[in-house]
Design an enzyme around this catalytic site. Structure first.
Site, PDB file in Angstrom:
ATOM      1  N   LYS A  67       0.971  -1.212  -0.085  1.00 15.87           N
ATOM      2  CA  LYS A  67      -0.154   0.112   0.064  1.00 15.87           C
ATOM      3  C   LYS A  67       0.791   1.187   0.002  1.00 15.87           C
ATOM      4  O   LYS A  67       0.614   2.300  -0.761  1.00 15.87           O
ATOM      5  CB  LYS A  67      -0.979   0.087   1.228  1.00 15.87           C
ATOM      6  CG  LYS A  67      -1.991  -0.958   1.338  1.00 15.87           C
ATOM      7  CD  LYS A  67      -2.765  -0.735   2.462  1.00 15.87           C
ATOM      8  CE  LYS A  67      -3.755  -1.960   2.859  1.00 15.87           C
ATOM      9  NZ  LYS A  67      -4.457  -1.544   4.084  1.00 15.87           N
ATOM     10  N   ASP A  90       5.236  -0.237  12.072  1.00 15.46           N
ATOM     11  CA  ASP A  90       4.169  -0.845  12.693  1.00 15.46           C
ATOM     12  C   ASP A  90       3.993  -0.417  14.060  1.00 15.46           C
ATOM     13  O   ASP A  90       4.665  -0.642  14.881  1.00 15.46           O
ATOM     14  CB  ASP A  90       4.033  -2.361  12.681  1.00 15.46           C
ATOM     15  CG  ASP A  90       2.629  -3.043  13.052  1.00 15.46           C
ATOM     16  OD1 ASP A  90       1.846  -2.085  13.316  1.00 15.46           O
ATOM     17  OD2 ASP A  90       2.581  -4.214  13.045  1.00 15.46           O
ATOM     18  N   SER A 167      -7.150  13.295  16.923  1.00 19.79           N
ATOM     19  CA  SER A 167      -8.019  12.923  17.658  1.00 19.79           C
ATOM     20  C   SER A 167      -9.223  12.719  17.008  1.00 19.79           C
ATOM     21  O   SER A 167      -9.365  12.320  15.621  1.00 19.79           O
ATOM     22  CB  SER A 167      -8.332  13.888  18.959  1.00 19.79           C
ATOM     23  OG  SER A 167      -9.033  13.239  19.818  1.00 19.79           O
ATOM     24  N   TYR A 193     -12.369   2.800  21.286  1.00 22.75           N
ATOM     25  CA  TYR A 193     -12.083   3.896  20.561  1.00 22.75           C
ATOM     26  C   TYR A 193     -11.999   5.006  21.072  1.00 22.75           C
ATOM     27  O   TYR A 193     -11.079   6.039  20.861  1.00 22.75           O
ATOM     28  CB  TYR A 193     -12.771   3.763  19.292  1.00 22.75           C
ATOM     29  CG  TYR A 193     -12.302   4.782  18.361  1.00 22.75           C
ATOM     30  CD1 TYR A 193     -11.291   4.712  17.491  1.00 22.75           C
ATOM     31  CD2 TYR A 193     -13.474   5.821  17.871  1.00 22.75           C
ATOM     32  CE1 TYR A 193     -10.806   5.582  16.489  1.00 22.75           C
ATOM     33  CE2 TYR A 193     -12.916   6.819  16.852  1.00 22.75           C
ATOM     34  CZ  TYR A 193     -11.620   6.737  16.182  1.00 22.75           C
ATOM     35  OH  TYR A 193     -11.275   7.585  15.174  1.00 22.75           O
ATOM     36  N   LYS A 197      -9.085   8.198  21.629  1.00 18.29           N
ATOM     37  CA  LYS A 197      -8.970   9.262  21.023  1.00 18.29           C
ATOM     38  C   LYS A 197      -8.948  10.542  22.113  1.00 18.29           C
ATOM     39  O   LYS A 197      -8.224  11.596  21.880  1.00 18.29           O
ATOM     40  CB  LYS A 197     -10.266   9.480  20.149  1.00 18.29           C
ATOM     41  CG  LYS A 197     -10.004   8.616  18.805  1.00 18.29           C
ATOM     42  CD  LYS A 197      -8.991   9.165  18.077  1.00 18.29           C
ATOM     43  CE  LYS A 197      -8.103   8.168  17.381  1.00 18.29           C
ATOM     44  NZ  LYS A 197      -7.173   8.814  16.569  1.00 18.29           N
TER      45      LYS A 197
HETATM   46  N1  LIG Z   1     -12.000   9.295   8.933  1.00 21.40           N
HETATM   47  C1  LIG Z   1     -12.906  10.034   9.792  1.00 21.40           C
HETATM   48  O1  LIG Z   1     -13.758  10.269   9.741  1.00 21.40           O
HETATM   49  C2  LIG Z   1     -12.137  10.117  11.183  1.00 21.40           C
HETATM   50  C3  LIG Z   1     -12.645  10.852  12.095  1.00 21.40           C
HETATM   51  C4  LIG Z   1     -12.288  11.055  13.255  1.00 21.40           C
HETATM   52  C5  LIG Z   1     -10.913  10.726  13.513  1.00 21.40           C
HETATM   53  N2  LIG Z   1     -10.109  10.045  12.551  1.00 21.40           N
HETATM   54  C6  LIG Z   1      -8.610   9.716  12.781  1.00 21.40           C
HETATM   55  O2  LIG Z   1      -7.988   9.975  11.599  1.00 21.40           O
HETATM   56  C7  LIG Z   1      -6.617   9.148  11.456  1.00 21.40           C
HETATM   57  C8  LIG Z   1      -6.551   8.632  10.155  1.00 21.40           C
HETATM   58  O3  LIG Z   1      -7.767   7.974   9.859  1.00 21.40           O
HETATM   59  P1  LIG Z   1      -8.203   7.849   8.437  1.00 21.40           P
HETATM   60  O4  LIG Z   1      -9.760   8.245   8.485  1.00 21.40           O
HETATM   61  O5  LIG Z   1      -7.597   8.392   7.388  1.00 21.40           O
HETATM   62  O6  LIG Z   1      -8.278   6.252   8.096  1.00 21.40           O
HETATM   63  P2  LIG Z   1      -7.602   5.428   7.087  1.00 21.40           P
HETATM   64  O7  LIG Z   1      -7.848   5.604   5.699  1.00 21.40           O
HETATM   65  O8  LIG Z   1      -8.018   3.851   7.720  1.00 21.40           O
HETATM   66  O9  LIG Z   1      -6.193   5.472   7.562  1.00 21.40           O
HETATM   67  C9  LIG Z   1      -5.661   4.982   8.728  1.00 21.40           C
HETATM   68  C10 LIG Z   1      -4.032   4.698   8.357  1.00 21.40           C
HETATM   69  O10 LIG Z   1      -3.486   4.189   9.731  1.00 21.40           O
HETATM   70  C11 LIG Z   1      -2.729   3.226   9.259  1.00 21.40           C
HETATM   71  N3  LIG Z   1      -2.650   2.206  10.433  1.00 21.40           N
HETATM   72  C12 LIG Z   1      -3.506   1.568  11.014  1.00 21.40           C
HETATM   73  N4  LIG Z   1      -2.889   0.929  12.235  1.00 21.40           N
HETATM   74  C13 LIG Z   1      -1.349   1.133  12.000  1.00 21.40           C
HETATM   75  C14 LIG Z   1      -0.369   0.218  12.647  1.00 21.40           C
HETATM   76  N5  LIG Z   1      -0.593  -0.773  13.623  1.00 21.40           N
HETATM   77  N6  LIG Z   1       0.853   0.878  12.156  1.00 21.40           N
HETATM   78  C15 LIG Z   1       1.046   1.810  11.306  1.00 21.40           C
HETATM   79  N7  LIG Z   1      -0.172   2.376  10.382  1.00 21.40           N
HETATM   80  C16 LIG Z   1      -1.347   1.869  10.920  1.00 21.40           C
HETATM   81  C17 LIG Z   1      -3.538   2.215   8.133  1.00 21.40           C
HETATM   82  O11 LIG Z   1      -2.357   1.692   7.459  1.00 21.40           O
HETATM   83  P3  LIG Z   1      -3.142   0.302   6.560  1.00 21.40           P
HETATM   84  O12 LIG Z   1      -3.711   0.963   5.401  1.00 21.40           O
HETATM   85  O13 LIG Z   1      -1.988  -0.505   6.517  1.00 21.40           O
HETATM   86  O14 LIG Z   1      -4.318  -0.149   7.427  1.00 21.40           O
HETATM   87  C18 LIG Z   1      -3.872   3.723   7.183  1.00 21.40           C
HETATM   88  O15 LIG Z   1      -2.518   4.095   6.681  1.00 21.40           O
HETATM   89  C19 LIG Z   1      -6.856   8.041  12.585  1.00 21.40           C
HETATM   90  O16 LIG Z   1      -6.230   8.490  13.675  1.00 21.40           O
HETATM   91  C20 LIG Z   1      -8.496   8.096  13.018  1.00 21.40           C
HETATM   92  O17 LIG Z   1      -8.702   7.768  14.463  1.00 21.40           O
HETATM   93  C21 LIG Z   1     -10.945   9.753  11.261  1.00 21.40           C
END
Ligand SMILES: NC(=O)c1ccc[n+]([C@@H]2O[C@H](COP(=O)([O-])OP(=O)(O)OC[C@H]3O[C@@H](n4cnc5c(N)ncnc54)[C@H](OP(=O)(O)O)[C@@H]3O)[C@@H](O)[C@H]2O)c1
Length: 324
Positions: A67, A90, A167, A193, A197
């Site tokens: 990825k 990781d 967060s 979760y 956060k």
């Molecule tokens: N999207 C929303 O509406 C929303 C709302 C509130 C907060 N957030 C926060 O925004 C942040 C980014 O999330 P996103 O929405 O962009 O989701 P996403 O598209 O699922 O991206 C999450 C990223 O974190 C990586 N990740 C997960 N576990 C990991 C690990 N053990 N080591 C290294 N990398 C890891 C994933 O890698 P893989 O691709 O390999 O899984 C992916 O690159 C998160 O902290 C989330 O809590 C998002």
């Protein structure tokens, strides 16, 4: 004779709405190094692209090589400065975090921006990190606590280092489950979760306090509701899978594009006008352009922030090496 205003004069007298802040407003980042965790997907990928577009050397810290390789192409296409690079990381494995930090600390002169962005949400029961921590507490909070601490020497080599931790609105429902922070007795995935956060906010507040006397600033951001892969991370097989899939589809349909969702963390990472422990979110909380926003009052508790720091030191075995 009554004075007739031309359309031009009338427009000029209307009060102007402030222009919303966008990625175009990010200042020039030439000469700066930025590390973004979880940079292969969603908000992390958009953040990496935007920072690279303004000339930063972007290090994409990702757990999945395949990825990451695909994402690297799109960050490289956006870059106007040095070529972006991938760093294997990781966050659910302290050995991997140490390896990544060693690599960066040895190689980089300084890290100007660290975006603690990676995260997982609402995972099924009993998903654990290499050290046996609950995967959400372990990845979202403890992993970033450990990474930031190990990168501290490289951060403190920068003239004005900034640590941004991502967060969520979910932090409003968060409490730290002090007797059982790794959810071994009872597991409620959304509480786990929300705890992780809230921990992101308590971590930011305590990091900023501990950084007093240095040039480091710790700030936090949340993306509202943004269409990313996050809503797949909690997918499970079994009876509730269809319902969960429907919920995910509904959430993603209401969400703003990931490029918009990344704006608060981009503002937090790059704008010089922010005080320590500032918290950025979308103007209308679930969507909109970035602005300073409110947080769960528990996130202001110094007692909880100190206790979480001590717990994180104990669980990870990592203490921060502040300059004397
Ligand atoms: N999207 C929303 O509406 C929303 C709302 C509130 C907060 N957030 C926060 O925004 C942040 C980014 O999330 P996103 O929405 O962009 O989701 P996403 O598209 O699922 O991206 C999450 C990223 O974190 C990586 N990740 C997960 N576990 C990991 C690990 N053990 N080591 C290294 N990398 C890891 C994933 O890698 P893989 O691709 O390999 O899984 C992916 O690159 C998160 O902290 C989330 O809590 C998002």
């Amino acid at each position: 004779m009554a004075k007739v205003l031309s359309a031009r004069t009338t427009t000029a007298r209307l009060p102007l709405l402030p222009r919303p802040w966008t990625a175009d407003d990010i200042p020039d980042l030439s000469g700066k190094t930025a590390v973004v965790t979880g940079a292969n997907s969603g908000l992390g990928l958009r953040t990496a692209e935007a920072l690279a577009a303004k000339g930063a050397q972007v290090i994409m810290a990702c757990r999945n090589e395949l990825k990451a390789a695909t994402a690297l192409e799109s960050v490289a296409a956006a870059a106007t400065g040095p070529k972006p690079e991938v760093l294997p990381l990781d966050l659910a494995d302290l050995t991997s975090i140490r390896r990544a930090a060693d690599h960066l600390d040895v190689r980089e002169n300084a890290i100007d921006i660290l975006v603690n962005n990676a995260g997982v949400m609402a995972l099924p029961r009993n998903v654990r990190t290499a050290e046996g921590f609950d995967a959400q507490f372990g990845t979202n909070h403890l992993g970033h606590y450990a990474l930031t601490g190990l990168l501290l020497p490289a951060l403190l080599r920068a003239p004005a280092p900034r640590v941004v931790t991502v967060s969520s609105i979910a932090a409003w429902g968060g409490v730290i489950n002090w007797p059982d922070p790794n959810w071994r007795v009872i597991y409620v995935r959304w509480l786990a979760y929300s705890q992780s956060k809230l921990a992101n906010l308590l971590f930011t507040a305590e990091l900023d306090r501990r950084a007093a006397g240095t040039t480091l600033t710790a700030v936090a951001a949340h993306p509202g509701l943004s269409a990313t892969n996050l809503y797949d991370s909690g997918t499970e097989k079994g009876a509730s899978a269809r319902l969960a899939a429907l919920q995910q589809q509904a959430l993603v349909a209401m969400a703003q594009p990931d490029r918009m969702g990344a704006l608060p963390q981009l503002y937090a990472a790059t704008m010089p006008d922010l005080p320590g422990n500032a918290y950025l979110g979308p103007g209308l909380e679930t969507f909109g352009y970035p602005r300073r926003t409110l947080r769960n009052p528990l996130a202001y508790s110094r007692t909880q922030a100190r206790a979480l720091w001590r717990l994180s030191e104990k669980l990870t075995g990592i203490t921060y090496d502040w300059p004397a």
